[in-house]
Design a protein around this motif. Structure first.
Motif, PDB file in Angstrom:
ATOM      1  N   ASP A 254       0.822  -1.211   0.000  1.00  0.00           N
ATOM      2  CA  ASP A 254       0.000   0.000   0.000  1.00  0.00           C
ATOM      3  C   ASP A 254       0.854   1.258   0.000  1.00  0.00           C
ATOM      4  N   LEU A 255       1.930   1.261   0.770  1.00  0.00           N
ATOM      5  CA  LEU A 255       2.786   2.443   0.829  1.00  0.00           C
ATOM      6  C   LEU A 255       3.378   2.758  -0.540  1.00  0.00           C
ATOM      7  N   ALA A 256       3.829   1.725  -1.222  1.00  0.00           N
ATOM      8  CA  ALA A 256       4.427   1.928  -2.542  1.00  0.00           C
ATOM      9  C   ALA A 256       3.397   2.459  -3.537  1.00  0.00           C
ATOM     10  N   ALA A 257       2.203   1.884  -3.522  1.00  0.00           N
ATOM     11  CA  ALA A 257       1.161   2.320  -4.457  1.00  0.00           C
ATOM     12  C   ALA A 257       0.703   3.740  -4.140  1.00  0.00           C
ATOM     13  N   ALA A 258       0.527   4.057  -2.862  1.00  0.00           N
ATOM     14  CA  ALA A 258       0.096   5.403  -2.467  1.00  0.00           C
ATOM     15  C   ALA A 258       1.129   6.447  -2.872  1.00  0.00           C
ATOM     16  N   ARG A 259       2.410   6.091  -2.772  1.00  0.00           N
ATOM     17  CA  ARG A 259       3.489   7.004  -3.176  1.00  0.00           C
ATOM     18  C   ARG A 259       3.400   7.306  -4.675  1.00  0.00           C
ATOM     19  N   THR A 260       3.078   6.285  -5.449  1.00  0.00           N
ATOM     20  CA  THR A 260       2.916   6.474  -6.890  1.00  0.00           C
ATOM     21  C   THR A 260       1.792   7.471  -7.183  1.00  0.00           C
ATOM     22  N   VAL A 261       0.675   7.321  -6.484  1.00  0.00           N
ATOM     23  CA  VAL A 261      -0.466   8.225  -6.680  1.00  0.00           C
ATOM     24  C   VAL A 261      -0.123   9.645  -6.250  1.00  0.00           C
ATOM     25  N   ALA A 262       0.495   9.775  -5.085  1.00  0.00           N
ATOM     26  CA  ALA A 262       0.826  11.097  -4.561  1.00  0.00           C
ATOM     27  C   ALA A 262       1.796  11.832  -5.484  1.00  0.00           C
ATOM     28  N   ASP A 263       2.776  11.120  -5.998  1.00  0.00           N
ATOM     29  CA  ASP A 263       3.730  11.737  -6.935  1.00  0.00           C
ATOM     30  C   ASP A 263       3.022  12.173  -8.220  1.00  0.00           C
ATOM     31  N   TYR A 264       2.122  11.341  -8.688  1.00  0.00           N
ATOM     32  CA  TYR A 264       1.389  11.635  -9.923  1.00  0.00           C
ATOM     33  C   TYR A 264       0.500  12.865  -9.751  1.00  0.00           C
ATOM     34  N   LEU A 265      -0.127  13.005  -8.577  1.00  0.00           N
ATOM     35  CA  LEU A 265      -1.064  14.098  -8.333  1.00  0.00           C
ATOM     36  C   LEU A 265      -0.400  15.338  -7.748  1.00  0.00           C
ATOM     37  N   GLY A 266       0.804  15.191  -7.233  1.00  0.00           N
ATOM     38  CA  GLY A 266       1.505  16.331  -6.650  1.00  0.00           C
ATOM     39  C   GLY A 266       0.952  16.767  -5.312  1.00  0.00           C
ATOM     40  N   THR A 267       0.562  15.815  -4.475  1.00  0.00           N
ATOM     41  CA  THR A 267       0.025  16.160  -3.153  1.00  0.00           C
ATOM     42  C   THR A 267       1.147  16.328  -2.136  1.00  0.00           C
TER      43      THR A 267
END
Length: 552
Positions: free
Chosen positions: A294-307
């Motif tokens: 989950d941590l790895a996947a969430a990091r991918t999303v956060a980087d993509y969205l710029g949060t």
């Protein structure tokens, strides 16, 4: 998110026991509190623990308006169509607080029409001193909690956002009294008697999952008709559900596991925050143990969205410190709920102690609405799958909805769940059943396809396989289930304690029941059954024991 508390027909009115019970829900509203006894109704006591989200100056409760001085309201909720109701009926609002809409709508239409005209989440108690009536109501899916104590023998009724605020009163009630959750999608009408006692007149169910909204919808029929495809309509309605929930004077963030549900909601909130020009960057929060997927996947999303992303890593010591507290806050001994609540509870603690985010969006409800659980692959027919969605949504307040509310409210956070929006669920649940089923071994295929061309998320996230939350947050090397089992082996007493009602099925469930009974003795009705997957033969509710899980 706030805390409401009230008693009717209690001898002595505002007693030390009342004060102690009221204090048990202070975590739901740390900004201000009020506990008062009505001079005209000495056996009616009302309390409010406030978390200020909208209208910090005038939003205090119990609420009374100059135009209707004999009406008194306590409400834990957000009414998303408060401005639309004002404009539609020319209501003379005195505050900027959204729940004021309840008073005006009741005065114009009565209680039955009021609950149907509200687009929002709520639990409220409205007292009409002139009509000598008390009204209690809860939102359609039970997003906001409510418990009721009823002692018919003593003419007593009490309500509270959480059961812990009523246990002290239950001990003083007669043996025939009952304490339990007030059902979602219902309202009750009570009479205030001359001797200060109360009597139930009737109760009524006003909502079942999938029924259309009876309020003027946020997205008009004309606007929806302009969209060309089922996918466009689905995506548009989910975005609208997020848009209306941006109503807040406090900072907004998102719980982000990296799975489809939380990632979609986060992407939509980030998009809308830019459109609304919110004066801050959306914060996202992920939690896991060690090398959690989950941590790895969430990091991918956060980087993509710029949060502004926060990663929280927890270990066995955090589980050891939190386990018993989680059961106390949850007020359940359900196995799945407790397992999944541990990381969410620890993450909420981090948000409260380390950030200024107060309102948090999450993806709760998607698995129930969109057939996201892995066992839906084994549904015998599309109709059976649809009926299971309805069942899950009808009971979500006992399981995932309860988990989401209690783990966040324990640390004074307000949760918002767009997937349980009434207009969205009506749309989704009325799509042809076969189209809503898993396709080619992919759950929520229709939901994923609705955003396939949006560019909101990377394909690796949009089509990521289903991960059970309590498994996804754990290290690949050691599951959370194993960690919990080791802690329980250290703590479970050797005496063979006997329990009424639903019986433990394992050492783990026995320990959960043991801790539950410490604070909620005799209230086995709070957990009517263990959450279990359907159509599969397993001895444990975790998705890891379903044959399809390893295949993903």
């Amino acid at each position: 998110m706030c805390g409401i508390w009230g008693t009717f027909g209690m001898d002595g009115g505002l007693t030390p026991t009342c004060i102690k019970c009221f204090a048990a829900i202070v975590h739901r509203g740390p900004d201000a509190w009020r506990l008062e006894q009505d001079s005209r109704e000495p056996q009616a006591v009302l309390g409010f623990q406030r978390l200020a989200i909208v209208d910090g100056l005038h939003g205090m409760q119990p609420m009374r308006l100059h135009c209707f001085p004999r009406l008194t309201l306590i409400c834990n909720g957000e009414i998303y169509n408060c401005k639309r109701l004002r404009d539609q009926y020319n209501f003379p609002y005195e505050t900027n607080c959204d729940v004021e809409a309840i008073i005006h709508t009741y005065k114009k239409f009565g209680i039955a029409d009021t609950v149907n005209k509200l687009d929002g989440v709520f639990s409220f108690c409205l007292i009409d001193g002139e009509a000598r009536k008390v009204y209690i109501a809860r939102d359609p899916y039970g997003v906001r909690p409510l418990f009721k104590l009823h002692d018919n023998e003593k003419g007593l009724m009490a309500i509270c956002s959480e059961a812990k605020g009523l246990m002290g009163l239950k001990q003083k009630a007669s043996e025939s009294s009952s304490l339990g959750q007030f059902p979602p999608g219902h309202f009750e009408v009570w009479s205030l008697l001359d001797d200060g006692k109360v009597k139930l007149d009737y109760n009524e169910r006003y909502f079942t999952p999938g029924t259309p909204p009876r309020f003027v919808p946020y997205v008009s029929t004309e606007e929806l008709a302009k969209l060309n495809s089922l996918y466009e309509k689905t995506a548009f309605l989910l975005e609208a559900a997020c848009r209306k929930r941006l109503m807040s004077d406090r900072r907004i963030g998102c719980l982000l596991s990296g799975g489809l549900d939380s990632s979609l909601i986060t992407a939509l909130v980030v998009k809308l925050a830019k459109e609304h020009k919110l004066p801050y960057k959306i914060q996202t929060f992920a939690i896991g143990m060690g090398d959690s997927p989950d941590l790895a996947a969430a990091r991918t999303v956060a980087d993509y969205l710029g949060t502004e992303h926060h990663e929280v890593r927890f270990d066995e010591n955090d589980v050891r410190q939190s386990l018993d507290n989680v059961i106390y806050h949850l007020e359940t001994f359900d196995i799945t709920t407790i397992r999944a609540s541990l990381p969410m509870y620890i993450l909420s603690k981090y948000i409260k102690e380390n950030t200024d985010t107060t309102v948090v969006f999450s993806g709760e409800g998607a698995d129930e609405v969109a057939q996201g659980y892995i066992y839906f692959r084994d549904a015998p027919t599309p109709v059976a799958a649809h009926e299971e969605s309805i069942r899950l949504l009808s009971d979500i307040y006992l399981y995932d909805g309860l988990r989401a509310d209690r783990t966040t409210s324990a640390f004074s956070l307000e949760l918002r769940v767009p997937f349980l929006d009434i207009q969205f669920t009506h749309h989704y649940l009325n799509i042809e059943p076969k189209l809503r089923q898993p396709q080619n071994g992919v759950e929520k295929h229709l939901l994923r396809s609705s955003f396939a061309k949006s560019g909101l998320l990377p394909d690796s996230i949009l089509w990521r396989h289903k991960e059970a939350f309590s498994d996804g947050v754990a290290s690949v090397k050691k599951s959370l289930f194993t960690t919990i089992s080791e802690i329980i082996a250290e703590r479970l007493p050797e005496d063979d304690q006997q329990f009424k009602g639903l019986q433990p099925t394992s050492t783990e469930s026995k320990y959960y029941r043991y801790v539950f009974e410490k604070s909620f003795s005799g209230q086995h009705n709070f957990t009517p059954y263990y959450w279990m997957p359907k159509w599969v033969q397993v001895s444990d509710p975790s998705a890891r024991f379903i044959k399809h899980y390893a295949a993903t």
